[in-house]
Design an enzyme around this catalytic site. Sequence first.
Site, PDB file in Angstrom:
ATOM      1  N   ASP A  67       0.817  -1.217   0.000  1.00 50.35           N
ATOM      2  CA  ASP A  67       0.000   0.000   0.000  1.00 50.35           C
ATOM      3  C   ASP A  67       0.848   1.264   0.000  1.00 50.35           C
ATOM      4  O   ASP A  67       2.063   1.213   0.204  1.00 50.35           O
ATOM      5  CB  ASP A  67      -0.947  -0.004   1.207  1.00 50.35           C
ATOM      6  N   ASN A 136      -7.166  -2.720  14.442  1.00 53.12           N
ATOM      7  CA  ASN A 136      -8.547  -3.092  14.127  1.00 53.12           C
ATOM      8  C   ASN A 136      -8.601  -4.311  13.205  1.00 53.12           C
ATOM      9  O   ASN A 136      -9.605  -4.552  12.556  1.00 53.12           O
ATOM     10  CB  ASN A 136      -9.289  -1.910  13.494  1.00 53.12           C
ATOM     11  N   HIS A 138      -6.938  -4.795  10.457  1.00 52.34           N
ATOM     12  CA  HIS A 138      -6.784  -4.593   9.013  1.00 52.34           C
ATOM     13  C   HIS A 138      -5.496  -5.237   8.519  1.00 52.34           C
ATOM     14  O   HIS A 138      -4.550  -5.423   9.275  1.00 52.34           O
ATOM     15  CB  HIS A 138      -6.879  -3.107   8.621  1.00 52.34           C
ATOM     16  N   GLU A 143      -9.591  -1.938   5.614  1.00 47.55           N
ATOM     17  CA  GLU A 143     -10.213  -1.635   6.902  1.00 47.55           C
ATOM     18  C   GLU A 143     -11.464  -2.494   7.110  1.00 47.55           C
ATOM     19  O   GLU A 143     -12.038  -3.009   6.147  1.00 47.55           O
ATOM     20  CB  GLU A 143     -10.617  -0.154   6.932  1.00 47.55           C
TER      21      GLU A 143
END
Length: 255
Positions: A67, A136, A138, A143
């Site tokens: 990313d 979280n 991810h 997400e």
Amino acid sequence: MRLVITDSYEQMGLEAANIVAGQIYLKPNSVLGLATGSTPVSMYERLVLVHRTVGLDFSEVTTFNLDEYIGMRPDNSQSYHYFMQENFFRHINIRQENVYIPDGMAEDTVAEGRRYEQLIAAKGGIDLQVLGIGQNAHIGFNEPDVKFAATTHKVELDEETIQANSRFFNDASEVPRYAISMGIKTIMMAEHVIMLANGKNKARAVYKALCGDVTPEAPASILQLHRDVTVIVDKEAASLLPADIHDIQIKNLCR
Ligand code: GLP
């Protein structure tokens, strides 16, 4: 899924580096999927050491990063382009033309996603994908969502991710709100996957990834369905895992 629990962050990096080095010894022209963040730094340090001491050869290796922040120029010290050069690429003998990272400056992110997927396919797909995990759960910048993301695409970062990543910036307002990330499908198409995590603040995410329901609300949980995943975590990140994980072959380095 295999689980390796290590005593320390450094040992987590060593275990991961051994897998990456083994991959390159067996297939010198391997295609690696790489991650950024503080988690894989000890793995990169170890790989640099193996390169320097026993000549691990990256000259035929191709890499695809997961990313990049949108709007971030490659020479910006907060960019993932910059991170990879500083922490890894400039210390090894990889050819710059074999290094691929999504273009965060692309005007057309849909076209950029398509281009990135075509490049991966043209190189024969990813042999070994390295992942960290967000607080979280991810992976990449996929997400929590109501559906699993598909291929490389533009993502809006969650507030939790922005807060977590603000430690690399002066304050949270400087953290980009968008990124371009490989999708879950891109990651799941890799032949082998290793996921790393360290520290207590990752324990909940690791628990969800390994023991929770497979749900887009915990994106890393999809890895339960991949045929070849090795999870390498330090004992703090493993602290919420039940002692008797039945479906996982545990190689516990602590005892
Ligand atoms: C970032 C990256 C992920 C990374 C994760 C954890 O936002 N997009 O690829 O795995 O968050 O980062 P860290 O290793 O710094 O905790």
